[in-house]
Scaffold this motif. Structure first.
Motif, short mmCIF file in Angstrom:
data_model
loop_
_atom_site.label_atom_id
_atom_site.label_comp_id
_atom_site.label_asym_id
_atom_site.label_seq_id
_atom_site.Cartn_x
_atom_site.Cartn_y
_atom_site.Cartn_z
N ASP A 153 15.69 -2.34 2.27
CA ASP A 153 14.60 -2.99 1.54
C ASP A 153 13.66 -3.58 2.59
O ASP A 153 13.72 -4.77 2.92
N ASP A 181 10.48 -4.37 2.76
CA ASP A 181 9.57 -5.47 2.47
C ASP A 181 10.28 -6.66 1.81
O ASP A 181 9.64 -7.64 1.43
N ARG A 182 11.59 -6.55 1.65
CA ARG A 182 12.44 -7.64 1.15
C ARG A 182 11.96 -8.21 -0.19
O ARG A 182 11.96 -9.41 -0.42
N ASP A 183 11.55 -7.29 -1.08
CA ASP A 183 11.08 -7.74 -2.39
C ASP A 183 12.14 -7.56 -3.47
O ASP A 183 11.88 -7.76 -4.65
N ASP A 186 10.94 1.97 -4.10
CA ASP A 186 9.85 0.99 -4.11
C ASP A 186 8.53 1.72 -3.91
O ASP A 186 8.26 2.24 -2.82
N ASP A 200 5.57 0.65 -3.54
CA ASP A 200 4.70 0.07 -2.51
C ASP A 200 5.09 0.58 -1.12
O ASP A 200 4.23 0.83 -0.28
#
Length: 328
Positions: free
Chosen positions: A172, A174-176, A183, A185
């Motif tokens: 992950d 972007d750690r969202d 993801d 994005d």
């Protein structure tokens, strides 16, 4: 459960992410279907205790108690009648008595539907949980309705940051909270982590990339068992490529299987379809059933093989083969 698994695929039209069946040439396709050591078929049962080590069968159902689970046993009840011709596959009935011909069930095994979902137990991949669609995203022989790990990446769906896309690394970037493999994005910015660059790209020297001799990395997800009456006009094959590629899916049965199903005396093509990807990504191919497949008689089973071939712009090819069982 062993029995008919109806194909219903949940597909996210995202760029490439790790899939459940990765074939890395030049190695053996079956042996490298899953990266986890000790579980070649990726059904969460270790090879040394798996009664079908190269065929996913998370249930480990073994009707006749022999060395082979039903998923890879040609005679599940050991009554001397091959499954493809047995009108009572899970109960021994060598005489094949059937007082109601045409219903697909011999007298020894009247149909039973424990969960009331319209699927008889012998063909239901969740006997105690109603799931008429028989959806089985990861093809592990356990329907999604009773499978706590739908993508078979060893993470419980409740904790998996991509519950329907295979991503054992749980990356992950972007750690969202949404895994990189699913993801949007992150995927818009480029290929998912772990996808290799084409051979020679960025090589030092004259600045001209070396010729690409590497076939694309391919993933495939498809239901192993199909009921033609429910599958619609085509077999839906979920696939992905690590680069732009054309895809060709062909389902065929050999001469012996065709004769047993009384379709033909030679090899027959049961479905075919093509599609393409403009870049690294995930898509699905519709392999339309041929007239030969539609001639399959009620109550008969036919075992064939899906061959999905991916070719990149340089002509490099990779083929993935999966067993498919059809039933009217």
């Amino acid at each position: 459960m062993v029995g008919l698994r109806i194909l219903t695929i949940v597909v996210a039209a995202l760029a490439f992410g790790c899939g459940a069946f990765v074939v890395a040439a030049p190695f053996n396709a079956t042996a490298y279907a899953h990266p986890e050591p000790g579980d070649v078929d990726g059904d969460t049962v270790r090879d040394e205790v798996d009664n079908c080590p190269t065929v996913p069968n998370g249930s480990q159902l073994n009707t006749d108690g022999d060395a082979q689970g039903d998923a890879c046993d040609a005679d599940d009840d050991n009554d001397g009648v091959a499954d493809v011709a047995d009108n009572c596959r899970v109960v021994p009935n060598p005489n094949q008595a059937d007082s109601t011909p045409g219903d697909g069930h011999g007298d020894a095994c009247p149909p039973k539907d424990t969960d009331g979902d319209g699927r008889f137990d012998e063909d239901d991949n969740c006997i105690d949980t109603a799931n008429p669609d028989q959806r089985d995203l990861d093809g592990d022989d356990k329907g999604d309705a009773c499978d706590r790990d739908d993508d078979n990446d060893r993470y419980d769906d409740g904790f998996d940051n991509c519950p329907v896309i295979y991503n054992p690394d749980q990356a992950d970037l972007d750690r969202d909270g949404v895994g990189s493999a699913c993801d949007a994005d992150e995927l818009i910015a480029g290929p998912a982590p772990g996808v290799p660059a084409p051979a020679g790209a960025g090589a030092p020297g004259s600045g001209t990339p070396a010729a690409d001799h590497s076939p694309p990395v391919v993933t495939v997800v498809v239901g192993q068992r199909q009921r033609l009456a429910d599958a619609g006009p085509a077999l839906v094959v979920t696939a992905s490529c690590s680069e732009a590629c054309s895809l060709q899916a062909v389902v065929a049965a050999n001469a012996l299987a065709a004769r047993r199903a009384r379709l033909a005396r030679a090899k027959v093509v049961l479905a075919r379809g093509t599609w393409s990807l403009a870049g690294a990504g995930r898509t699905y191919v519709f392999a339309r059933w041929t007239p030969a497949a539609r001639r399959l008689r009620s109550g008969h089973r036919l075992t064939g093989a899906l061959r999905l071939t991916a070719a990149d712009a340089s002509g490099n090819r990779r083929t993935v083969t999966r067993r498919i069982e059809l039933r009217r």
